[in-house]
Scaffold this motif. Structure first.
Motif, short mmCIF file in Angstrom:
data_model
loop_
_atom_site.label_atom_id
_atom_site.label_comp_id
_atom_site.label_asym_id
_atom_site.label_seq_id
_atom_site.Cartn_x
_atom_site.Cartn_y
_atom_site.Cartn_z
N SER A 123 0.45 0.53 -3.32
CA SER A 123 1.53 0.12 -2.44
C SER A 123 2.55 1.23 -2.23
CB SER A 123 2.24 -1.10 -3.03
OG SER A 123 3.34 -1.43 -2.24
N TYR B 295 3.91 -8.78 7.67
CA TYR B 295 3.98 -7.97 8.89
C TYR B 295 2.68 -7.18 8.96
CZ TYR B 295 9.16 -8.08 8.44
OH TYR B 295 10.46 -8.44 8.32
N THR B 296 2.19 -6.92 10.16
CA THR B 296 1.08 -5.98 10.31
C THR B 296 1.63 -4.57 10.05
OG1 THR B 296 1.53 -5.63 12.65
CG2 THR B 296 -0.02 -7.41 12.08
N GLN B 297 0.75 -3.60 9.91
CA GLN B 297 1.19 -2.22 9.72
C GLN B 297 2.07 -1.76 10.89
OE1 GLN B 297 0.63 -0.19 6.95
NE2 GLN B 297 2.03 1.26 7.93
N ASP B 298 1.64 -2.07 12.11
CA ASP B 298 2.43 -1.67 13.29
C ASP B 298 3.81 -2.30 13.30
OD1 ASP B 298 0.38 -0.08 14.21
OD2 ASP B 298 -0.35 -1.55 15.69
N ALA C 272 5.45 -3.50 10.72
CA ALA C 272 6.21 -2.94 9.59
C ALA C 272 6.84 -1.60 9.99
CB ALA C 272 5.29 -2.76 8.38
N GLU C 273 6.06 -0.74 10.63
CA GLU C 273 6.57 0.56 11.05
C GLU C 273 7.71 0.41 12.06
OE1 GLU C 273 3.18 2.86 12.32
OE2 GLU C 273 2.38 2.95 10.28
N CYS D 297 9.61 -0.18 7.80
CA CYS D 297 8.97 -0.40 6.50
C CYS D 297 7.70 0.44 6.40
CB CYS D 297 8.61 -1.87 6.33
SG CYS D 297 10.02 -2.98 6.24
N GLY E 56 4.87 -0.23 4.95
CA GLY E 56 3.60 -0.95 4.90
C GLY E 56 3.77 -2.43 5.09
N PRO E 57 2.66 -3.15 5.22
CA PRO E 57 2.70 -4.60 5.40
C PRO E 57 3.48 -5.27 4.27
CG PRO E 57 0.50 -3.78 5.85
CD PRO E 57 1.28 -2.64 5.24
N LYS F 16 -3.19 -5.50 2.71
CA LYS F 16 -2.52 -5.70 3.99
C LYS F 16 -2.02 -7.12 4.24
CE LYS F 16 -3.45 -1.44 4.96
NZ LYS F 16 -2.51 -0.50 4.41
N ASP F 17 -2.39 -8.10 3.42
CA ASP F 17 -1.92 -9.47 3.60
C ASP F 17 -2.16 -10.23 2.30
OD1 ASP F 17 -0.79 -11.68 4.83
OD2 ASP F 17 -2.32 -11.87 6.38
#
Length: 150
Positions: A4, A49-52, A54-55, A59, A61-62, A124-125
């Motif tokens: 993480s 949150y998805t990676q996109d 989050a960015e 953030c 990462g998810p 990721k989740d």
């Protein structure tokens, strides 16, 4: 999996801390009310949150957004701030489980007591089982229910 990008804050966010989660009325099962008339929270309310996304939020990462009650504004202020949404809580000890998940403060301009829940393995989740467990915990711990749409 990658580890993480977050760090678990065990000192500031102890197992007894209450983590408040905003619950949108669309993530409630209004046809499944408890004895107090509160709806059941669905597992959709506890997705990372998805990676996109989050960015976009700054953030790395998810993760799942929560509010650390012990450092947050009073509940009456939070109810006003998130008017229309419900508020329910998870205990930090439940969130961490056996160390599979961590919690890190991640203040935002809108919410200085904001924190993120993340998987310590960089996943990721949350698993389906954990989402269900969190949704059940939230369903038992309403602070205020969301405004029901007509």
């Amino acid at each position: 999996m990658d580890p993480s990008p977050y760090r678990d804050d065990l000192d500031s966010i102890t197992a007894q801390c209450r983590l408040i989660r905003r619950i949108n009325r669309h993530f409630c099962a209004w046809n499944s009310l408890d004895s107090k008339g509160n709806p059941r929270v669905t597992s959709q309310a506890v997705q990372f949150y998805t990676q996109d996304m989050a960015e976009k939020l700054g953030c790395p990462g998810p993760a799942l957004s929560v509010i650390v009650e012990s450092i947050a504004d009073p509940i009456s202020v939070l109810i006003n701030r998130y008017q229309g949404d419900g508020l329910a809580f998870l205990n930090a000890g439940v969130v961490r489980g056996d160390g599979e998940r961590g919690i890190q403060l991640w203040p935002t301009d809108e919410e200085p007591a904001h924190a993120v829940v993340f998987r310590t393995d960089g996943g990721k989740d949350l698993s389906r089982g954990v989402k269900k467990q969190f949704a059940e915990h939230l369903s038992r711990n309403w602070i205020v229910t969301p405004v029901r749409s007509s």
